[in-house]
Design a protein around this motif. Structure first.
Motif, PDB file in Angstrom:
ATOM      1  N   ARG A   1       0.689  -1.296   0.073  1.00 59.83           N
ATOM      2  CA  ARG A   1      -0.008   0.043  -0.149  1.00 59.83           C
ATOM      3  C   ARG A   1       1.000   1.193   0.050  1.00 59.83           C
ATOM      4  NH1 ARG A   1      -4.712  -1.798   4.341  1.00 59.83           N
ATOM      5  NH2 ARG A   1      -6.062  -2.509   2.813  1.00 59.83           N
ATOM      6  N   ALA A   2       2.107   1.073  -0.227  1.00 59.92           N
ATOM      7  CA  ALA A   2       3.068   2.439  -0.292  1.00 59.92           C
ATOM      8  C   ALA A   2       2.557   3.221  -1.577  1.00 59.92           C
ATOM      9  CB  ALA A   2       4.684   1.972  -0.329  1.00 59.92           C
ATOM     10  N   THR A   3       2.588   4.422  -1.558  1.00 63.14           N
ATOM     11  CA  THR A   3       2.544   5.168  -2.685  1.00 63.14           C
ATOM     12  C   THR A   3       0.708   5.326  -2.691  1.00 63.14           C
ATOM     13  OG1 THR A   3       2.253   3.733  -4.733  1.00 63.14           O
ATOM     14  CG2 THR A   3       4.474   4.546  -3.928  1.00 63.14           C
ATOM     15  N   THR A   4       0.027   4.782  -2.018  1.00 65.42           N
ATOM     16  CA  THR A   4      -1.325   5.028  -2.264  1.00 65.42           C
ATOM     17  C   THR A   4      -1.886   5.942  -1.498  1.00 65.42           C
ATOM     18  OG1 THR A   4      -2.162   3.225  -0.816  1.00 65.42           O
ATOM     19  CG2 THR A   4      -1.614   2.434  -2.875  1.00 65.42           C
ATOM     20  N   GLY A   5      -1.448   6.534  -0.418  1.00 64.96           N
ATOM     21  CA  GLY A   5      -1.807   7.368   0.648  1.00 64.96           C
ATOM     22  C   GLY A   5      -1.537   8.837  -0.105  1.00 64.96           C
ATOM     23  N   CYS A   6      -0.641   9.564   0.532  1.00 62.34           N
ATOM     24  CA  CYS A   6      -0.224  10.865  -0.135  1.00 62.34           C
ATOM     25  C   CYS A   6       0.380  10.921  -1.235  1.00 62.34           C
ATOM     26  CB  CYS A   6       0.187  11.758   1.083  1.00 62.34           C
ATOM     27  SG  CYS A   6       2.065  11.479   1.346  1.00 62.34           S
ATOM     28  N   GLY A   7       1.208   9.958  -1.639  1.00 67.74           N
ATOM     29  CA  GLY A   7       1.899   9.716  -2.770  1.00 67.74           C
ATOM     30  C   GLY A   7       3.279  10.300  -2.813  1.00 67.74           C
ATOM     31  N   GLY A   8       3.751  10.871  -1.643  1.00 68.86           N
ATOM     32  CA  GLY A   8       5.027  11.531  -1.518  1.00 68.86           C
ATOM     33  C   GLY A   8       6.010  10.335  -1.533  1.00 68.86           C
ATOM     34  N   CYS A   9       5.905   9.244  -1.411  1.00 68.36           N
ATOM     35  CA  CYS A   9       7.047   8.203  -1.422  1.00 68.36           C
ATOM     36  C   CYS A   9       7.381   7.566  -2.837  1.00 68.36           C
ATOM     37  CB  CYS A   9       6.812   7.095  -0.359  1.00 68.36           C
ATOM     38  SG  CYS A   9       5.457   6.299  -0.857  1.00 68.36           S
ATOM     39  N   ALA A  10       6.586   8.282  -3.804  1.00 67.25           N
ATOM     40  CA  ALA A  10       6.761   7.259  -5.063  1.00 67.25           C
ATOM     41  C   ALA A  10       7.903   7.683  -5.538  1.00 67.25           C
ATOM     42  CB  ALA A  10       5.721   8.102  -6.065  1.00 67.25           C
ATOM     43  N   ASN A  11       8.592   8.620  -5.643  1.00 68.26           N
ATOM     44  CA  ASN A  11      10.162   8.685  -6.030  1.00 68.26           C
ATOM     45  C   ASN A  11      10.991   7.899  -5.249  1.00 68.26           C
ATOM     46  OD1 ASN A  11       9.309  10.420  -8.203  1.00 68.26           O
ATOM     47  ND2 ASN A  11      10.159  12.342  -7.183  1.00 68.26           N
ATOM     48  N   ALA A  12      11.012   8.082  -4.002  1.00 69.54           N
ATOM     49  CA  ALA A  12      11.757   7.017  -3.285  1.00 69.54           C
ATOM     50  C   ALA A  12      11.487   5.637  -3.556  1.00 69.54           C
ATOM     51  CB  ALA A  12      11.424   7.261  -1.824  1.00 69.54           C
ATOM     52  N   CYS A  13      10.284   5.020  -3.633  1.00 72.25           N
ATOM     53  CA  CYS A  13      10.067   3.669  -4.126  1.00 72.25           C
ATOM     54  C   CYS A  13      10.753   3.292  -5.480  1.00 72.25           C
ATOM     55  CB  CYS A  13       8.773   3.526  -4.179  1.00 72.25           C
ATOM     56  SG  CYS A  13       7.841   3.388  -2.610  1.00 72.25           S
ATOM     57  N   ARG A  14      10.516   4.320  -6.480  1.00 72.55           N
ATOM     58  CA  ARG A  14      11.016   4.029  -7.516  1.00 72.55           C
ATOM     59  C   ARG A  14      12.731   4.090  -7.519  1.00 72.55           C
ATOM     60  NH1 ARG A  14       6.937   6.777 -10.077  1.00 72.55           N
ATOM     61  NH2 ARG A  14       7.552   8.771  -9.395  1.00 72.55           N
ATOM     62  N   ASP A  15      13.320   4.898  -6.780  1.00 69.60           N
ATOM     63  CA  ASP A  15      14.662   4.914  -6.624  1.00 69.60           C
ATOM     64  C   ASP A  15      15.263   3.300  -5.877  1.00 69.60           C
ATOM     65  OD1 ASP A  15      14.763   7.212  -7.473  1.00 69.60           O
ATOM     66  OD2 ASP A  15      15.153   8.473  -5.763  1.00 69.60           O
ATOM     67  N   LEU A  16      14.345   2.981  -5.075  1.00 71.02           N
ATOM     68  CA  LEU A  16      14.891   1.687  -4.175  1.00 71.02           C
ATOM     69  C   LEU A  16      14.609   0.503  -5.259  1.00 71.02           C
ATOM     70  CD1 LEU A  16      13.332   2.344  -0.709  1.00 71.02           C
ATOM     71  CD2 LEU A  16      15.490   2.159  -1.249  1.00 71.02           C
ATOM     72  N   LEU A  17      13.664   0.679  -6.089  1.00 71.48           N
ATOM     73  CA  LEU A  17      13.593  -0.357  -6.997  1.00 71.48           C
ATOM     74  C   LEU A  17      14.565  -0.353  -8.234  1.00 71.48           C
ATOM     75  CD1 LEU A  17       9.656  -0.503  -7.481  1.00 71.48           C
ATOM     76  CD2 LEU A  17      10.709  -2.040  -6.411  1.00 71.48           C
ATOM     77  N   ALA A  18      14.856   0.842  -8.592  1.00 70.91           N
ATOM     78  CA  ALA A  18      16.014   1.164  -9.554  1.00 70.91           C
ATOM     79  C   ALA A  18      17.165   0.553  -9.119  1.00 70.91           C
ATOM     80  CB  ALA A  18      15.998   2.554  -9.977  1.00 70.91           C
ATOM     81  N   GLU A  19      17.664   0.872  -7.974  1.00 67.37           N
ATOM     82  CA  GLU A  19      18.833   0.463  -7.048  1.00 67.37           C
ATOM     83  C   GLU A  19      18.868  -0.956  -7.389  1.00 67.37           C
ATOM     84  OE1 GLU A  19      19.120  -0.281  -2.712  1.00 67.37           O
ATOM     85  OE2 GLU A  19      18.781   1.874  -3.051  1.00 67.37           O
ATOM     86  N   LYS A  20      17.883  -1.783  -7.037  1.00 68.13           N
ATOM     87  CA  LYS A  20      17.700  -3.111  -6.950  1.00 68.13           C
ATOM     88  C   LYS A  20      17.802  -3.736  -8.638  1.00 68.13           C
ATOM     89  CE  LYS A  20      14.423  -6.390  -6.341  1.00 68.13           C
ATOM     90  NZ  LYS A  20      13.056  -6.911  -5.775  1.00 68.13           N
TER      91      LYS A  20
END
Lengths: 521, 673
Positions: free
Chosen positions: A482-501
């Motif tokens: 459910r991350a990114t579905t609330g305020c949406g503020g973590c979308a970039n951080a999540c993308r970065d973490l996935l990209a890093e992986k």
């Protein structure tokens, strides 16, 4: 709300006759209200009257202003000259405000004398106004340097020479500048006002030179090192500075011809040098306007001597506030102390018992591209000095510290911490031993690090970096955490973490971006 | 969001689903939303009335009839002895419109008391007061929230939207995606500030001066919308003259925001057209809160913003029904439809709808804090009925309030769980929670929305409407009180007809069909009013009023003994007094903490996580330090969801709104030995 009186009408000027005033006086005496007369309509007087209104002063107030225009914010005159402020934007109180509050405002009313025996003041037109209480808020008058050729036979300044104290001075100078675009100006006086005017003229396109009699600029406020930094900055901005030089006389311009009313003039310095210029502006300080008080036999030293109740030590009916007053041996030339005095006096006139214990002064240079703040007296104050100086970068900061408290400071060229330093100075905050020094240094910018797995990335859903790393795509992140579905503020951080992986950028928009924080404290 | 019944481990469950079509949050939910069914079937739920045994002091189960008979009997006795005002009511901004309306009517008709107010007084009342004076009406946002996305510049003054209403922060991101800029004004770099373009960190309690300073620069630079000011406002010249005294360097000295920052902010404001100024509790919860909002409103009007598309001023209302809660008569001085209790025409209209004599309605009573402060005193109420509020956690100077509650002859609390306030009560009445009842709420945009009952309440739990009706009947009220929400809503519509917040044209059917209806909506044919002030303001002459405001400073300036500013606020995982969220196991509850800057921590010899004591003139609190570089050096912050934080806060009140100064007081911090 009372009917506007004729004298409150700013257009009516001084047309009150003696009989009308005597009548007014008699009727006031009959209604038993205290008659308060305020001489002056500048910043101190305006604040006093505002506070009297706010506190519900029951007496009758007469304000006598010698200028024809409504009260204005004098310290913004250089901003008007520079063009950053509309002329109209500096008006503080208009005639209708005084009328609305039943205050008798008389503009263009110059006071000739105070008669303590009769208890009245006399205007130049012969009108007398009786008082029970008198407040002198007469301000200061510009000091004219001892300079030959400055004053003409009729007592006026030479037309190429301007003082800079009143709105009329400002308008006169503005006209002269407008009439001669691209001309040359010499500013006599390298204090706060001089530098403000110099910068204003420079920004109006004039070639400007500054002449300062002491050994360095702002000699009352900053030390020599700070002044050097300032001088360097001014030079970079195209303004030449002459220190340790006095102007002695107006002479024929070196380029030829002779001194005329509208041609260039020469300005001879005591070192023999002659500056040719089209305009001369005198900003070399002012002195308290005390002639009325002296004439009335009040004790005057540099200013009108008052006690902690701001009352003349000679006459309990008479008070003085602002630039003309001397309290605790000090005469200020700043607005903040004048306003503090006005508030104290207003409180007392309304029956309060507040006293004045002196003021903390913070002086700020209001000049575009020149950053200077002076807190207290950094040149004279006792204490340990914490200093950071980088003349190459145009910065010099000095804190004077007593028992952990900042008791004075001068900041030249770097005002990034002026807000918090001023707060500490005003509140007398006791700081830690490293803190003073740290305040003068920039923050260390932390280098980005790899987020640990337990760090929370999505606050809305409470999801950690580890949980995001366990996902294979942004869709997967949404569904399983459910991350990114609330305020949406973590979308970039999540993308970065996935990209890093995953080793590749993940598409999409939205989320946190870097921001520019103005303030660090 | 939507609810879906399900089953897990053989037991019925209730699941929260996103409702993507709903325009306010587009289905976005934070964990408080996801977990909001967490108290369903929880052991923490109250399921039977409780009455305190006078001998043992223990609460014991009672039947509803026993409890209501007891309460009604005690009320009658107290009113016989002390008069009608001997009994008071304290309501809440979380109650549905129907409950808020019935509560006001119950106070004035069944109890005949003037003593009713509610916790919304501590929420947005400063903005309400300022909005009413400036525009002639108070509606939090006079435009839909999604308009934020089309603004060129959004100024958030004292709002931590990303934590307090996370889904709403999506609109900020979209605004920036569309090329707009976001400015956050807050003493802390909050998670909202982290997604802004510009952050300004003033000294707590100086937002008013910041607004005056901006207006000074707007006027100085000739950026006033003169045509708008002349045709749509009153009072500009006096305001303009008053801000001539607020030049940037003077603003800097008071606010700690440097003159250059102020100029840069002013440049940003005047360089764009669609500027939206939004205030929240950070600006409003001060003894100068209403003046602060007036100052920002002056700025908005000088720029010609209110009524301009995708621009203007709004207040970000905090509680679930913060907007509706203030419109229907649970305020001390108001009748339904935002009518004033002192207005004879308003009294006549509302009394007509209620079927009572207008002269029988009491006049205005005490405001929230003044009411609590008077409890149990010679002149004050001897009994208090609390609906939807956890007073001992949420009141300022809370120790004093606890003393007042202890001095009452009768304290009755309606709640879903044993809150700290319920634990002090003589009688506790278990009531329904949101999914178990039907009712409307009016959101921060003035949009009236409907929440339908999804599940049956636990056995033994009744609605607040049942409590009101049951007590009214026992008190032999001259009229009956319906317990059917739709019936109550229809009556509310009639009572509000012709008032400022006019609901006359709104029905449950329309709300369902239109995703909510914006008030004012005076008739069934009226489309509702998503955007206000496009043509005129709500004053009789259609013009807005500008107000001269003075900087008075905080009620309790810092000094040598208490050298730091203490400010308070919310964190994402908890809500208000935490009565519900602290009981939901999926929400982290780490307790209160004290946030401070590393510079201050170093000065005091404190490391992150160390236990510290923070004290004010009213109390002390022990909590771990949270050392962060995002707060001012001279300010500490504590979240108020736990008992104790509000024992520190100041009860100085705003003269107009009666808002306490929650957001700043003088404090001292020391490391625990």
């Amino acid at each position: 709300m009372s009917t506007p009186e004729i004298n409150a009408d700013i257009n009516a000027g001084i047309n009150a006759d003696i009989d009308a005033d005597l009548d007014a006086g008699t009727s006031d005496q009959q209604d038993g209200r205290e008659r308060l007369v305020v001489v002056g309509n500048g910043m101190a007087a305006t604040r006093l009257v505002e506070q009297l209104v706010a506190n519900g002063y029951p007496g009758h107030v007469t304000v006598l202003g010698d200028e024809e225009v409504p009260a204005y914010n004098r310290i913004l005159l250089s901003a008007v000259l520079e063009g950053t402020h509309d002329r109209d934007a500096i008006t503080l109180r208009r005639g209708d405000w005084f009328a609305e509050h039943g205050i008798d405002l008389r503009l263009g009313s110059r006071v000739l004398a105070v008669d303590r025996d009769y208890g009245d003041v006399m205007l130049v037109d012969g009108t007398t106004i009786p008082f029970d209480r008198l407040v002198l808020a007469t301000g200061s008058i510009p000091t004219l340097p001892p300079m030959r050729g400055l004053i003409r036979h009729d007592g006026s300044l030479h037309p190429r020479v301007h003082a800079f104290r009143s709105v009329a001075d400002c308008e006169g100078l503005d006209e002269a500048v407008t009439a001669r675009p691209g001309s040359r100006a010499v500013v006599v006086g390298g204090g706060l006002l001089g530098l403000q005017v110099a910068r204003a003229l420079s920004l109006r396109g004039l070639q400007v030179e500054v002449v300062e009699a002491t050994e360095h600029l702002l000699s009352r406020q900053v030390d020599e090192a700070g002044a050097k930094v300032l001088r360097r900055s001014l030079t970079k901005l195209g303004t030449t500075v002459y220190t340790g030089a006095r102007v002695t006389r107006l002479v024929d311009p070196p380029s030829g011809g002779s001194v005329t009313d509208d041609g260039p003039v020469g300005l001879q310095l005591d070192n023999g040098f002659v500056l040719e210029t089209d305009l001369v502006v005198l900003t070399a300080g002012g002195r308290p306007s005390t002639a009325l008080a002296r004439g009335a036999g009040l004790e005057v030293r540099r200013g009108i001597v008052v006690d902690d109740t701001l009352t003349s030590v000679t006459d309990g009916r008479i008070s003085a506030i602002g630039d003309c007053a001397q309290h605790g041996g000090v005469v200020h030339g700043f607005v903040a102390p004048a306003w503090e005095q006005a508030s104290v006096l207003a409180n007392r006139l309304c029956g309060g018992d507040v006293t004045h214990a002196g003021s903390r002064v913070v002086a700020r240079l209001r000049a575009t591209d020149l950053d200077v703040a002076v807190l207290g007296d950094p040149v004279g104050a006792d204490g340990e000095v914490v200093e950071v100086s980088n003349p190459l970068a145009g910065k010099h900061s000095r804190l004077v510290v007593q028992d952990g408290r900042i008791v004075a400071a001068s900041l030249v060229g770097d005002l990034s911490r002026v807000g918090i330093i001023t707060q500490h100075y005003d509140h007398g905050t006791v700081l830690g031993i490293k803190e003073h020094g740290d305040l003068l240094l920039p923050d260390v910018v932390p280098t980005p690090t790899v987020l640990p797995d337990e760090a929370e990335v999505c606050a809305c859903a409470g999801v950690t970096a580890g949980a995001i790393r366990a996902c294979t795509s942004l869709e997967h992140v949404k569904e399983s955490t459910r991350a990114t579905t609330g305020c949406g503020g973590c979308a970039n951080a999540c993308r970065d973490l996935l990209a890093e992986k995953l080793g590749a950028p993940v598409g999409g928009t939205g989320g946190t971006r870097p921001h520019a924080a103005f303030t660090t404290a | 969001m939507k609810l879906q019944p399900g089953r897990a481990a053989g037991r019925p469950t209730l699941e929260v689903l996103p409702w993507a079509e709903f325009p306010v949050n587009e289905g976005g939910l934070c964990r408080k939303g996801w977990t909001s069914t967490g108290l369903r079937g929880s052991r923490e739920r109250l399921t039977t009335p409780l009455v305190r045994d006078r001998e043992t002091g223990a609460l014991a189960a009672a039947t509803w009839d026993e409890a209501l008979d007891l309460v009604a009997g005690r009320i009658a006795g107290i009113q016989d002895e002390h008069g009608k005002d001997g009994v008071a009511i304290f309501g809440g901004g979380g109650l549905t419109n129907e409950k808020a309306y019935q509560l006001g009517k119950f106070a004035r008709v069944a109890l005949g008391t003037s003593q009713i107010d509610y916790n919304g007084r501590w929420c947005m009342s400063s903005a309400a007061s300022a909005g009413t004076r400036t525009f002639g009406v108070d509606r939090g946002l006079p435009f839909p929230l999604a308009d934020v996305e089309q603004a060129d510049l959004v100024l958030l003054v004292g709002s931590n939207m990303a934590e307090t209403m996370p889904p709403a922060a999506r609109h900020l991101d979209r605004c920036r995606d569309n090329g707009g800029k976001v400015v956050v004004i807050d003493p802390r770099v909050t998670s909202t500030a982290e997604r802004a373009d510009v952050v300004v960190q003033p000294v707590p309690g100086t937002d008013l001066v910041l607004a005056l300073g901006l207006l000074h620069l707007v006027i100085a630079g000739g950026h006033v919308d003169t045509e708008y000011v002349e045709s749509r406002t009153h009072g500009f010249q006096a305001v303009a003259d008053s801000v001539a005294a607020w030049w940037p360097e003077r603003v800097e000295r008071v606010t700690g925001v440097s003159a250059d920052e102020l100029r840069a902010l002013a440049d940003l404001v005047v360089s764009t057209r669609r500027v939206m100024i939004l205030t929240a509790r950070g600006a409003e919860q001060h003894a100068t809160g209403s003046d602060t909002v007036l100052a920002w409103l002056d700025l908005a009007l000088a720029l010609g913003l209110p009524g301009r598309p995708f621009a203007g001023y709004g207040c970000l209302t905090g509680q679930g029904n913060g907007q509706g809660g203030r419109e229907h008569g649970q305020k001390n001085d108001q009748l339904p439809g935002y009518r004033m209790l002192v207005d004879p025409a308003a009294r006549e209209h509302v009394a007509g709808v209620w079927g009572v004599d207008p002269d029988s309605l009491p006049g205005p009573g005490r405001s929230a804090y003044e009411l609590l402060d008077a409890l149990g005193t010679d002149a004050g109420p001897k009994a208090l009925l609390v609906f939807g509020s956890n007073i001992v956690v949420s009141s300022p100077n809370a120790t004093h309030v606890e003393d007042r509650l202890n001095s009452l002859d009768l304290l009755v609390v309606c709640d879903i769980v044993m809150s700290e306030t319920a634990a002090m009560a003589d009688v506790v009445l278990p009531v329904t929670q949101w999914a178990e009842e039907t009712g409307t709420m009016t959101n921060l945009e003035g949009r009236v929305i409907l929440r339908r009952q999804a599940v049956a309440p636990p056995r033994g739990v009744h609605s607040d409407l049942d409590v009101i009706s049951g007590l009214a009947e026992r008190l032999k009220a001259p009229i009956t009180f319906s317990t059917d929400p739709e019936e109550v809503f229809e009556e509310l519509g009639r009572a509000s007809a012709g008032g400022k917040a006019d609901y006359a044209g709104i029905s449950y059917e329309r709300i369902d069909a239109e995703q909510g209806v914006f008030w004012p909506c005076p008739s069934p044919a009226h489309p509702g009013t998503p955007r206000m002030f496009t043509e005129r303001f709500a004053h009789p002459d259609g013009r807005a009023r500008m107000h001269v405001v003075e900087h008075r400073g905080t009620a309790e300036p810092v000094d040598a003994e208490y050298p730091l500013h203490l400010t308070t606020g919310r964190i994402l995982a908890q809500y208000q007094s935490g009565a519900q969220t602290r009981r939901i196991t999926d929400l982290p509850d780490d307790g209160a903490f004290l946030e401070m800057h590393p510079v201050l921590a170093a000065r005091l010899g404190i490391a992150d996580g160390d236990p510290v004591t923070v004290s004010t003139r009213r109390g002390r609190l022990q909590a771990p330090a949270r050392v962060v570089p995002t707060i001012r050096h001279d300010t500490v912050f504590a979240p108020f969801h736990w008992l104790g934080v509000n024992r520190l806060t100041n009860d100085a009140l705003d003269p107009a709104s009666r808002m306490p100064e929650f957001k700043v007081c003088a404090a001292a911090v020391e490391a625990q030995a």
